[in-house]
Each structure stands twice: as C-alpha cells, then as structure tokens.
Design an enzyme around this catalytic site. Structure first.
Site, PDB file in Angstrom:
ATOM      1  N   PRO A 199     -23.264   3.848 -32.303  1.00 12.91           N
ATOM      2  CA  PRO A 199     -22.474   4.605 -33.277  1.00 12.91           C
ATOM      3  C   PRO A 199     -21.163   5.104 -32.676  1.00 12.91           C
ATOM      4  CG  PRO A 199     -24.453   5.834 -32.631  1.00 12.91           C
ATOM      5  CD  PRO A 199     -24.550   4.487 -32.001  1.00 12.91           C
ATOM      6  N   ARG A 239     -21.299 -16.745 -42.066  1.00  8.66           N
ATOM      7  CA  ARG A 239     -20.827 -17.183 -43.385  1.00  8.66           C
ATOM      8  C   ARG A 239     -19.377 -17.657 -43.352  1.00  8.66           C
ATOM      9  NH1 ARG A 239     -18.562 -13.996 -47.037  1.00  8.66           N
ATOM     10  NH2 ARG A 239     -19.945 -14.641 -48.712  1.00  8.66           N
ATOM     11  N   ASP A 265     -13.244 -13.390 -51.194  1.00 12.26           N
ATOM     12  CA  ASP A 265     -13.937 -12.129 -50.897  1.00 12.26           C
ATOM     13  C   ASP A 265     -12.963 -10.998 -50.558  1.00 12.26           C
ATOM     14  OD1 ASP A 265     -16.444 -13.144 -51.301  1.00 12.26           O
ATOM     15  OD2 ASP A 265     -16.801 -13.647 -49.195  1.00 12.26           O
TER      16      ASP A 265
HETATM   17  N1  SAM Z   1     -27.990   9.069 -29.379  1.00 11.24           N
HETATM   18  C1  SAM Z   1     -27.127   8.047 -29.911  1.00 11.24           C
HETATM   19  C2  SAM Z   1     -25.856   8.678 -30.481  1.00 11.24           C
HETATM   20  O1  SAM Z   1     -25.972   9.690 -31.150  1.00 11.24           O
HETATM   21  O2  SAM Z   1     -24.760   8.134 -30.267  1.00 11.24           O
HETATM   22  C3  SAM Z   1     -27.810   7.268 -31.045  1.00 11.24           C
HETATM   23  C4  SAM Z   1     -28.954   6.418 -30.585  1.00 11.24           C
HETATM   24  S1  SAM Z   1     -29.641   5.478 -31.886  1.00 11.24           S
HETATM   25  C5  SAM Z   1     -30.960   6.451 -32.425  1.00 11.24           C
HETATM   26  C6  SAM Z   1     -30.421   4.112 -31.094  1.00 11.24           C
HETATM   27  C7  SAM Z   1     -29.602   2.831 -31.060  1.00 11.24           C
HETATM   28  O3  SAM Z   1     -29.319   2.394 -32.376  1.00 11.24           O
HETATM   29  C8  SAM Z   1     -28.248   2.914 -30.381  1.00 11.24           C
HETATM   30  O4  SAM Z   1     -28.361   2.801 -28.964  1.00 11.24           O
HETATM   31  C9  SAM Z   1     -27.520   1.729 -30.989  1.00 11.24           C
HETATM   32  O5  SAM Z   1     -27.799   0.523 -30.305  1.00 11.24           O
HETATM   33  C10 SAM Z   1     -28.105   1.662 -32.387  1.00 11.24           C
HETATM   34  N2  SAM Z   1     -27.228   2.277 -33.404  1.00 11.24           N
HETATM   35  C11 SAM Z   1     -27.418   3.444 -34.022  1.00 11.24           C
HETATM   36  N3  SAM Z   1     -26.451   3.695 -34.892  1.00 11.24           N
HETATM   37  C12 SAM Z   1     -25.608   2.647 -34.852  1.00 11.24           C
HETATM   38  C13 SAM Z   1     -24.413   2.324 -35.537  1.00 11.24           C
HETATM   39  N4  SAM Z   1     -23.871   3.130 -36.426  1.00 11.24           N
HETATM   40  N5  SAM Z   1     -23.811   1.154 -35.246  1.00 11.24           N
HETATM   41  C14 SAM Z   1     -24.329   0.318 -34.328  1.00 11.24           C
HETATM   42  N6  SAM Z   1     -25.471   0.576 -33.654  1.00 11.24           N
HETATM   43  C15 SAM Z   1     -26.115   1.726 -33.900  1.00 11.24           C
END
Ligand code: SAM
Length: 263
Positions: free
Chosen positions: A93, A158, A173
C-alpha cells in the site's frame, strides 16, 4: 514476457490463470507466469516464513531469509534459461499507484519478479536490498499482495496482441491515450427497450441510426461528459495537452455541470 510470482498462496492464482479471456495469454505463453511457493524455501520442521516484530506490537513480519532464498532461486533459473533481467516488484500500500500508463509500460516490457506480501509486511532489510519498485492498487489495505499481482497480470495480459476476442476492444477503453485519456462512453445492447425497475429505458436513437460519423461524435461527447462528471482531472489533462477541439469545448459548455469549461 515472463513474470515470476513469489507467494505464500500459489493456489489463489489457479482459477485466475485458467479461466477468462486472459487464459489465452497465459496458456500460449505470451505472458509466461511462474509461481514460486515461498514455503518451499523456508527451513526447519515448521517451514517458518514469519516471526514477531522487533520492538513489539501486533501481527507477524515476513522473514527476509526465505524470501531472499526464493528470490535468488528465481534469478538463477531466469539466468539459466536466458531470460532477460527484470525489476523486482513488491506489492505494497506504500507503493506507486498502478495506472494505465504503468500497465502499458509493463505490457511492452520483459516482465518482472513479483513479490506478494502478507501479515504486517516484509522485513525492511529485504526490501532495501532486493526490491526495485513498490506498487500499490490504491489507498486501502489488502490482506496480501496476491490480488494486486493478479490485477497487474490481468491488465498486462489483455493488452497482448490476440488475447481479446476483438483486437479493437481495448482501444476504446478508459484511459487510452489514443482517445485522449478520457473515460469510456456508455454501452448498450439488446433489447432496444428494456423494462427496468424504474420504467422503460430506451437505447439512444443515434446508436440505431447506422450513421457511423454521428455515432462516433456521440461517443466522443459521452466520453467528454463522463470524464467531466466523474473524473474532471482527466478532462483537465486532455485540455492541458491541447487534445480538446473547439467542438469538444462547445459541447462541454452545454452540459449541466457546475464547472463545465472552467476546469
Ligand atoms: N502493514 C502494511 C501497511 O500498512 O503498509 C500492510 C500490510 S498488508 C496487511 C499485507 C500485504 O498485502 C502487504 O505486504 C502487501 O503485499 C499487500 N497489500 C496490502 N494492501 C495493498 C495495496 N493497496 N496494494 C498492493 N498490495 C497491498
């Protein structure tokens, strides 16, 4: 192009890779996806992949060591098979938000090593030493990176030639630079009159006219209207890039928008 996906849950990818339109891209190898179960690279009786965070606090953190072993195995196999070197992507994230421009770049690239995080995240030392780029699906938190990986793979697949039933389909698109990055226009199909919960709804007559030029003009106007209402930032970008004609601006001024033409 080849994507190597490091994940604790490879089984989540099964149905995704085997069904739907993108299956063609995966099945014919146009987008070669290889799954690397992280637990195979964990050691000890319990094949541990996570541990408690230093400093205390809730949740678990993914261990750097099994990740690094798996990542190294991917790189060695790629090298042995003559695959080009590619960036290592961590879904997070905290990453750069995935958008159409990024997907187009990926679709023309050689692939990537994709890492799906879980739990509270990954030991920062692995990120510092092995990850080239972090990508995010948006400003919300998922339980794992697998959905983000599938979203990227889907969007990239795609765009590969021969994957969609109609080659022109992705050209119309939303976000396509060839259509000035605007949103897509509305679509309609049979029946011509649909009895919906709020009454009879008809198809815009121009779409039944067979008049190609008028249909294209209507579609352009609808793209402009949708963008003005839902994503004024896209309209503004098109305007700043000099992509809106006098006819476009005239149409936008006629719309009942508080800020039409004044964006
Ligand atoms: N503690 C982290 C933070 O707040 O930044 C979030 C960890 S999340 C519960 C577990 C995993 O989900 C992350 O390591 C990532 O690989 C994935 N993840 C969660 N949200 C994401 C997002 N918005 N985009 C991409 N990957 C995400």
């Amino acid at each position: 192009m080849r994507f190597d996906v490091i994940t604790l849950f490879p089984e989540l990818f099964g149905p995704f890779l085997q069904h739907g339109i993108n299956r063609r891209a995966f099945a014919c190898g146009a987008v070669d996806v290889r799954l690397w179960p992280l637990r195979d690279h964990a050691e000890g009786h319990y094949r541990r992949v996570d541990d408690r965070p230093f400093g205390g606090g809730p949740g678990m953190v993914m261990l750097a060591e099994p990740l690094a072993r798996c990542w190294q195995a991917v790189r060695e196999q790629r090298k042995a098979e003559g695959a080009p070197s590619v960036p290592t992507v961590l879904f997070s994230p905290q990453g750069v938000r995935i958008d159409h421009a990024l997907v187009e770049r990926e679709a023309q690239g050689a692939g990537a090593i994709l890492i799906c995080g879980r739990y509270e995240g990954i030991d920062q030392r692995f990120i510092d030493q092995c990850v080239d780029v972090q990508l995010s699906l948006g400003d919300f938190v998922l339980s794992g990176g697998e959905l983000a990986a599938m979203a990227l793979l889907d969007a990239v697949a795609r765009l590969q030639p021969g994957v969609l039933n109609d080659e022109g389909s992705h050209q119309q698109d939303s976000f396509n630079p060839a259509l000035d990055g605007l949103l897509d226009c509305p679509h309609y199909t049979r029946p011509e009159v649909w009895q919906g919960p709020r009454g009879a709804a008809v198809v815009p007559p121009v779409l039944l006219s067979g008049h190609h030029e008028q249909i294209e003009r209507w579609r352009r106007q609808q793209r402009l209207a949708a963008s003005a209402r839902l994503r004024p930032d896209l309209l503004q970008q098109a305007r700043q890039a000099g992509r809106l004609s006098a006819d476009d601006e005239h149409w936008l001024r006629q719309l009942d928008l508080p800020d039409a033409g004044g964006l």
